[in-house]
Design a protein around this motif. Structure first.
Motif, mmCIF file in Angstrom:
data_model
loop_
_atom_site.group_PDB
_atom_site.id
_atom_site.type_symbol
_atom_site.label_atom_id
_atom_site.label_comp_id
_atom_site.label_asym_id
_atom_site.label_seq_id
_atom_site.Cartn_x
_atom_site.Cartn_y
_atom_site.Cartn_z
ATOM 1 N N TRP A 182 2.420 6.088 -7.233
ATOM 2 C CA TRP A 182 0.832 7.200 -7.546
ATOM 3 C C TRP A 182 1.063 9.067 -7.464
ATOM 4 C CZ3 TRP A 182 -2.824 7.340 -11.454
ATOM 5 C CH2 TRP A 182 -3.748 8.662 -10.898
ATOM 6 N N GLN A 183 1.555 9.118 -6.294
ATOM 7 C CA GLN A 183 2.988 10.568 -5.938
ATOM 8 C C GLN A 183 3.306 10.826 -6.647
ATOM 9 O OE1 GLN A 183 3.269 10.380 -1.683
ATOM 10 N NE2 GLN A 183 0.976 10.429 -0.626
ATOM 11 N N THR A 185 1.358 3.422 -2.719
ATOM 12 C CA THR A 185 0.774 5.299 -2.631
ATOM 13 C C THR A 185 2.145 6.249 -3.401
ATOM 14 O OG1 THR A 185 -0.276 4.908 -0.714
ATOM 15 C CG2 THR A 185 0.647 6.728 -0.816
ATOM 16 N N GLU A 186 3.147 6.261 -2.780
ATOM 17 C CA GLU A 186 5.064 6.633 -3.783
ATOM 18 C C GLU A 186 4.874 6.338 -5.009
ATOM 19 O OE1 GLU A 186 7.886 4.749 -1.926
ATOM 20 O OE2 GLU A 186 7.826 5.817 0.202
ATOM 21 N N ILE A 194 1.095 -1.277 -0.119
ATOM 22 C CA ILE A 194 0.068 0.187 0.186
ATOM 23 C C ILE A 194 1.222 1.012 0.609
ATOM 24 C CG2 ILE A 194 -1.762 1.172 1.222
ATOM 25 C CD1 ILE A 194 -3.304 -1.322 2.025
#
Length: 305
Positions: free
Chosen positions: A50-51, A47-48, A43
């Motif tokens: 996508w950011q 998240t990293e 997760i």
């Protein structure tokens, strides 16, 4: 080692197209590395990813403008070079076919249009493969000095390739009009198949790129593979119906992607629907897995460099 935490200030890098330099507008981030694998925290990893994908847009845009300007800055013919190769190939193959030296049978559309369109698709496919794999080498040099999203270099290559493809569409549209090739509403769906073709090439490039940073032989091997790959892909000939060669051509994953793109843009009759969907699923999964591999491999490539 793995990147698991970012502290303090986020650094922001901007590229100056005129000077090919990167300006640092904020303090560089403090990055903490720990020995545990980042795959244990999927997760956090996604998240990293996508950011960083979102934050890489500005740098990618600057890289796209710089590369396109550098590509045509000292060229007399400029963007004409983008569609000279497929036009020359089409002229030569059409001449050989009319003289009887090269007999490939009948095609659904006039042969000059068939070759120009197919060669443009193939050229875009190979450019995507080599461009995305080459993005790893560009990213390695900058990641050694700055903390910037590695995805920016892949996006910049894709942007430049799409720009060249848009230029190459000009002679294709002319050929369609000159030879009176009729199109159907399925033309609107052709970009979907074309995107899947680019995704397949991108997936290969993401897997090959980190290895090409470590071993120079990888680029030479890929060059030989793409040359052979051209002959087992229905680019200069229609899909054969029988024989062992027909089986080899049909199991080629690029065949249904290129053939479907060509058919959607012309006749509207899809001859390989099952093969297209299988290749499309492989392309989508390949991009996702290739992105993860690229993301995890680049820190090790930079460390080793």
């Amino acid at each position: 080692m793995s990147q698991t935490d970012k502290k303090h200030h986020q650094g922001e890098a901007k590229l100056n197209p005129s000077s090919n330099k990167v300006n640092i507008t904020k303090e560089m981030p403090v990055v903490v590395y720990q020995p545990d694998s980042r795959l244990r925290h999927p997760i956090l990893l996604f998240t990293e990813m996508w950011q960083d994908l979102l934050s890489s847009r500005e740098l990618a845009w600057q890289l796209i403008k710089r590369d396109i300007q550098a590509q045509y800055r000292q060229s007399v013919l400029g963007i004409i070079w983008a569609f000279i190769p497929p036009l020359i190939a089409a002229a030569g193959l059409t001449f050989l076919r009319k003289t009887g030296v090269f007999n490939i049978g009948e095609t659904d559309i006039p042969y000059p249009v068939f070759v120009v369109f197919s060669m443009t698709l193939w050229q875009t496919f190979t450019q995507t493969l080599t461009g995305v794999s080459g993005a790893s080498r560009t990213a390695k040099g900058m990641l050694m000095k700055l903390r910037v999203p590695p995805e920016a270099f892949v996006i910049s290559q894709l942007g430049q390739i799409l720009f060249n493809f848009a230029i190459q569409l000009i002679p294709i549209i002319f050929f369609f009009i000159w030879f009176r090739v009729s199109v159907t509403w399925s033309l609107l769906l052709a970009p979907v198949a074309f995107i899947h073709l680019l995704m397949f090439a991108t997936a290969i490039g993401l897997f090959v790129g980190p290895f090409s940073c470590l071993y120079g032989d990888v680029n030479k091997v890929m060059s030989f593979i793409t040359r052979f790959w051209l002959f087992v892909t229905p680019i200069i000939y229609p899909v054969p119906k029988e024989s062992i060669w027909a089986i080899i051509v049909k199991i080629n994953p690029v065949t249904p992607l290129i053939v479907t793109t060509r058919e959607l843009a012309t006749t509207g009759v899809i001859s390989q629907p099952l093969g297209f969907w299988i290749a499309s699923i492989v392309s989508i999964l390949g991009v996702l897995l290739g992105w993860i591999f690229y993301r995890l491999a680049m820190p090790f490539i930079v460390e080793r460099a």
